[in-house]
Design an enzyme around this catalytic site. Structure first.
Site, short mmCIF file in Angstrom:
data_model
loop_
_atom_site.label_atom_id
_atom_site.label_comp_id
_atom_site.label_asym_id
_atom_site.label_seq_id
_atom_site.Cartn_x
_atom_site.Cartn_y
_atom_site.Cartn_z
N SER A 62 -22.81 -8.07 36.61
CA SER A 62 -23.30 -9.28 37.29
C SER A 62 -24.82 -9.41 37.20
O SER A 62 -25.55 -8.42 37.06
CB SER A 62 -22.88 -9.25 38.76
OG SER A 62 -21.49 -9.08 38.87
N1 SAH Z 1 -19.73 -5.65 39.84
C1 SAH Z 1 -19.36 -5.51 38.46
C2 SAH Z 1 -18.76 -6.82 38.01
C3 SAH Z 1 -17.82 -6.66 36.89
S1 SAH Z 1 -17.04 -8.18 36.40
C4 SAH Z 1 -20.60 -5.19 37.65
O1 SAH Z 1 -21.66 -5.70 37.99
O2 SAH Z 1 -20.49 -4.47 36.65
C5 SAH Z 1 -15.60 -8.19 37.45
C6 SAH Z 1 -14.67 -7.02 37.32
O3 SAH Z 1 -13.52 -7.31 38.09
C7 SAH Z 1 -14.18 -6.73 35.90
O4 SAH Z 1 -14.45 -5.40 35.58
C8 SAH Z 1 -12.68 -7.00 35.98
O5 SAH Z 1 -11.90 -6.17 35.14
C9 SAH Z 1 -12.40 -6.74 37.44
N2 SAH Z 1 -11.18 -7.36 37.97
C10 SAH Z 1 -10.66 -8.57 37.67
N3 SAH Z 1 -9.52 -8.79 38.37
C11 SAH Z 1 -9.33 -7.67 39.13
C12 SAH Z 1 -8.33 -7.27 40.08
N4 SAH Z 1 -7.29 -8.06 40.40
N5 SAH Z 1 -8.45 -6.07 40.66
C13 SAH Z 1 -9.49 -5.23 40.36
N6 SAH Z 1 -10.46 -5.55 39.48
C14 SAH Z 1 -10.38 -6.76 38.87
#
Ligand code: SAH
Length: 212
Positions: A62
């Protein structure tokens, strides 16, 4: 020049403080966690830029400002509370949360991302994080109730099970809306009622779940 701010300090000043982030615990945590350690080698020079970056599997780390706003809105106190994070991704926000809260439970649906984040965060010395692979829309009842919940992927509405796992006066922050843009919302649980507040427009990757 000797007086130039380094990229991390520039990020804190120009992207966070200039846009109104005030919580000292958040600013200090963002100072301590080095974002360049959470992106690929090829993206290191841009690690402190004002944007998300790819982390593989069609996911992104993010934007720093979003991480700061979300964390600030959780109203954590230094060294206290248990936080549930849905969407471990790179583990960057997980690290920020682990710097402030006493315990973090982080759920990721893609096991390769969860494993990589665990390796990275363990290597950095964090020992107050539990890593769960699964559907975060279900929360993690085992360690509930939570003082705060942050969802780092977007959906049309906040999953009901997450709200149920908040303690009284617990806060939940999540991007809510359609696929191309959302509103960051803060929900506060007050007894069996929920107060909701819109914070800022945002664009997050989708929460992928069959349960919502
Ligand atoms: N805070 C993280 C954001 C990653 S993007 C960072 O800054 O690196 C969002 C993440 O949510 C992705 O890794 C995706 O695989 C995960 N995600 C999507 N749907 C999900 C779910 N139902 N349960 C758990 N994780 C999920």
């Amino acid at each position: 020049m000797a007086h130039d701010l380094n990229p991390l300090q520039q990020m804190i000043k120009n992207q966070l403080i200039a846009r109104g982030i005030k919580d000292e615990a958040v600013l200090e945590a963002m100072q301590r966690v080095k974002r360049h350690l959470f992106v690929s080698e090829t993206d290191r020079l841009q690690a402190y830029g004002d944007f998300p970056l790819p982390i593989g599997h069609n996911q992104t780390i993010s934007q720093p400002y979003m991480v700061a706003v979300m964390t600030e809105r959780l109203r954590l106190r230094q060294g206290e509370g248990t936080v549930l994070e849905v969407g471990t991704g790179s583990g960057y926000q997980t690290a920020i949360l682990a710097e402030i809260a006493s315990e973090v439970v982080t759920v990721e649906r893609i096991s390769a991302l969860s494993n990589k984040a665990r390796q990275r965060l363990t290597g950095l010395g964090y020992n107050n994080i539990r890593y769960i692979v699964g559907d975060g829309a279900l929360g993690c009842p085992e360690y509930a109730p939570y003082d705060a919940i942050v969802v780092t992927a977007a959906a049309a509405h906040v999953p009901r099970l997450l709200v149920e796992q908040l303690r009284d006066d617990g806060r939940l922050v999540m991007p809510v809306g359609g696929a191309s843009s959302q509103t960051l919302q803060v929900l506060t649980r007050v007894a069996n009622d929920v107060h909701c507040q819109d914070i800022v427009n945002c664009v997050f990757v989708p929460l992928i779940s069959e349960t919502i």
